[in-house]
Design a protein around this motif. Structure first.
Motif, PDB file in Angstrom:
ATOM      1  N   UNK A   1       0.845  -1.193   0.000  1.00 36.09           N
ATOM      2  CA  UNK A   1       0.000   0.000   0.000  1.00 36.09           C
ATOM      3  C   UNK A   1       0.882   1.246   0.000  1.00 36.09           C
ATOM      4  N   UNK A   2       0.544   2.208  -0.868  1.00 39.38           N
ATOM      5  CA  UNK A   2       1.310   3.440  -0.920  1.00 39.38           C
ATOM      6  C   UNK A   2       0.779   4.449   0.096  1.00 39.38           C
ATOM      7  N   UNK A   3       1.567   5.496   0.313  1.00 39.85           N
ATOM      8  CA  UNK A   3       1.254   6.436   1.389  1.00 39.85           C
ATOM      9  C   UNK A   3      -0.064   7.176   1.140  1.00 39.85           C
ATOM     10  N   UNK A   4      -0.381   7.436  -0.107  1.00 39.78           N
ATOM     11  CA  UNK A   4      -1.627   8.137  -0.426  1.00 39.78           C
ATOM     12  C   UNK A   4      -2.837   7.309  -0.032  1.00 39.78           C
ATOM     13  N   UNK A   5      -2.788   6.015  -0.313  1.00 40.54           N
ATOM     14  CA  UNK A   5      -3.884   5.119   0.074  1.00 40.54           C
ATOM     15  C   UNK A   5      -3.963   4.977   1.590  1.00 40.54           C
ATOM     16  N   UNK A   6      -2.771   4.939   2.206  1.00 41.06           N
ATOM     17  CA  UNK A   6      -2.703   4.745   3.653  1.00 41.06           C
ATOM     18  C   UNK A   6      -3.293   5.924   4.421  1.00 41.06           C
ATOM     19  N   UNK A   7      -3.064   7.121   3.931  1.00 38.21           N
ATOM     20  CA  UNK A   7      -3.617   8.305   4.611  1.00 38.21           C
ATOM     21  C   UNK A   7      -5.145   8.289   4.590  1.00 38.21           C
ATOM     22  N   UNK A   8      -5.720   7.805   3.481  1.00 38.58           N
ATOM     23  CA  UNK A   8      -7.187   7.702   3.398  1.00 38.58           C
ATOM     24  C   UNK A   8      -7.714   6.641   4.351  1.00 38.58           C
ATOM     25  N   UNK A   9      -6.997   5.531   4.422  1.00 41.54           N
ATOM     26  CA  UNK A   9      -7.427   4.420   5.270  1.00 41.54           C
ATOM     27  C   UNK A   9      -7.332   4.761   6.755  1.00 41.54           C
ATOM     28  N   UNK A  10      -6.228   5.387   7.160  1.00 39.85           N
ATOM     29  CA  UNK A  10      -5.962   5.639   8.579  1.00 39.85           C
ATOM     30  C   UNK A  10      -6.410   7.011   9.058  1.00 39.85           C
ATOM     31  N   UNK A  11      -6.703   7.907   8.113  1.00 37.92           N
ATOM     32  CA  UNK A  11      -7.048   9.304   8.434  1.00 37.92           C
ATOM     33  C   UNK A  11      -5.880  10.025   9.104  1.00 37.92           C
ATOM     34  N   UNK A  12      -4.684   9.558   8.808  1.00 40.56           N
ATOM     35  CA  UNK A  12      -3.467  10.229   9.258  1.00 40.56           C
ATOM     36  C   UNK A  12      -2.891  11.015   8.085  1.00 40.56           C
ATOM     37  N   UNK A  13      -2.121  12.051   8.397  1.00 45.92           N
ATOM     38  CA  UNK A  13      -1.488  12.826   7.328  1.00 45.92           C
ATOM     39  C   UNK A  13      -0.185  12.164   6.909  1.00 45.92           C
ATOM     40  N   UNK A  14       0.239  12.452   5.704  1.00 37.53           N
ATOM     41  CA  UNK A  14       1.523  11.929   5.231  1.00 37.53           C
ATOM     42  C   UNK A  14       2.663  12.468   6.086  1.00 37.53           C
ATOM     43  N   UNK A  15       2.484  13.699   6.603  1.00 39.16           N
ATOM     44  CA  UNK A  15       3.507  14.300   7.464  1.00 39.16           C
ATOM     45  C   UNK A  15       3.689  13.474   8.732  1.00 39.16           C
ATOM     46  N   UNK A  16       2.561  13.009   9.307  1.00 34.86           N
ATOM     47  CA  UNK A  16       2.627  12.185  10.522  1.00 34.86           C
ATOM     48  C   UNK A  16       3.327  10.863  10.233  1.00 34.86           C
ATOM     49  N   UNK A  17       2.973  10.244   9.134  1.00 30.38           N
ATOM     50  CA  UNK A  17       3.589   8.961   8.790  1.00 30.38           C
ATOM     51  C   UNK A  17       5.083   9.104   8.549  1.00 30.38           C
ATOM     52  N   UNK A  18       5.477  10.171   7.892  1.00 29.87           N
ATOM     53  CA  UNK A  18       6.904  10.403   7.658  1.00 29.87           C
ATOM     54  C   UNK A  18       7.643  10.685   8.964  1.00 29.87           C
ATOM     55  N   UNK A  19       6.952  11.387   9.871  1.00 29.59           N
ATOM     56  CA  UNK A  19       7.565  11.661  11.169  1.00 29.59           C
ATOM     57  C   UNK A  19       7.769  10.360  11.943  1.00 29.59           C
ATOM     58  N   UNK A  20       6.781   9.492  11.933  1.00 33.18           N
ATOM     59  CA  UNK A  20       6.914   8.200  12.611  1.00 33.18           C
ATOM     60  C   UNK A  20       8.056   7.385  11.995  1.00 33.18           C
TER      61      UNK A  20
END
Length: 246
Positions: A1-20
């Motif tokens: 799963x790519x980050x764009x799909x993941x943000x929709x699924x989790x309702x998290x921002x790409x910025x948050x995922x990159x920070x993690x």
């Protein structure tokens, strides 16, 4: 799963995922185009991290949870204890604030006000101490500081409001070339100085101080918000004022 799909699924921002990812919580793979690819295990991990963050568990402790040497229950129990302590502190603050409001006590705590006054003296000494002590002497400055420390909150509020009034009067006088307004500002400025000084505000001392407002950029800044020539006008009017004082 790519980050764009993941943000929709989790309702998290790409910025948050990159920070993690940057903090070591996540380790996504990369495809041939260098896009992040998240496995099912990574997605499950993200939902777990999200649930812990909703409980306000710090990222540093979440990182420990993924370490094999750490006990998950112990970490969460430790976090729970900290939340309980914070809750007790918040309850105390709520009770204290309720009492202040019930008593209509909106002023700063006395001990905090005393610390604030001392801090202001320290800052003043750091900025101007060497010059003013050379100019007026150690005893004069020490006595003035002592007088300042004895002042109440109401007294200092009066002084602050009076200084604003003086500046506004000078601005109006400068703009309209009204000597009477300027003389009123000078008289108020003299009274304002007497509020702080322990020695008499003589003509020479007063004019010397106003001259410093002209020459020293640090003091000058208090008088040039509207008119750059206001300090010089202040000195000129003060000189005329004292020539006419009987």
């Amino acid at each position: 799963m790519q980050i764009k799909e993941l943000t929709k699924l989790t309702e998290l921002t790409s910025k948050t995922l990159r920070h993690w990812e940057k903090t070591g919580l996540l380790s996504p793979q990369r495809d041939e185009n260098d896009y992040r690819i998240y496995s099912n295990d990574e997605v499950s991990k993200i939902f777990y991290i999200k649930s812990l963050r909703k409980l306000n568990v710090p990222i540093s402790e979440i990182r420990l949870l993924f370490s094999e040497s750490q006990n998950e229950r112990q970490i969460l129990e430790k976090h729970l204890q900290r939340l309980v302590q914070e809750g007790e502190q918040i309850s105390q603050l709520i009770n204290k604030l309720n009492k202040k409001l019930e008593n209509e006590d909106y002023l700063m705590e006395k001990e905090d006000f005393e610390l604030l006054k001392q801090q202001r003296i320290n800052e003043n000494e750091k900025k101007y101490g060497f010059e003013i002590r050379q100019k007026y002497g150690n005893q004069t400055i020490d006595d003035s500081n002592e007088k300042y420390l004895d002042q109440t909150k109401e007294s200092q509020d009066w002084a602050s409001q009076r200084h604003d009034e003086i500046v506004h009067l000078l601005e109006d006088a400068y703009q309209s070339n009204n000597h009477n307004l300027a003389f009123k500002a000078i008289q108020l400025h003299k009274e304002w100085l007497e509020h702080f000084w322990t020695s008499p505000v003589t003509k020479a001392a007063h004019l010397s101080l106003i001259k410093m407002y002209c020459d020293d950029e640090r003091f000058r800044q208090n008088y040039i918000k509207r008119f750059n020539g206001l300090p010089e006008y202040f000195y000129e009017m003060a000189d005329i004022f004292y020539k006419n004082v009987r």
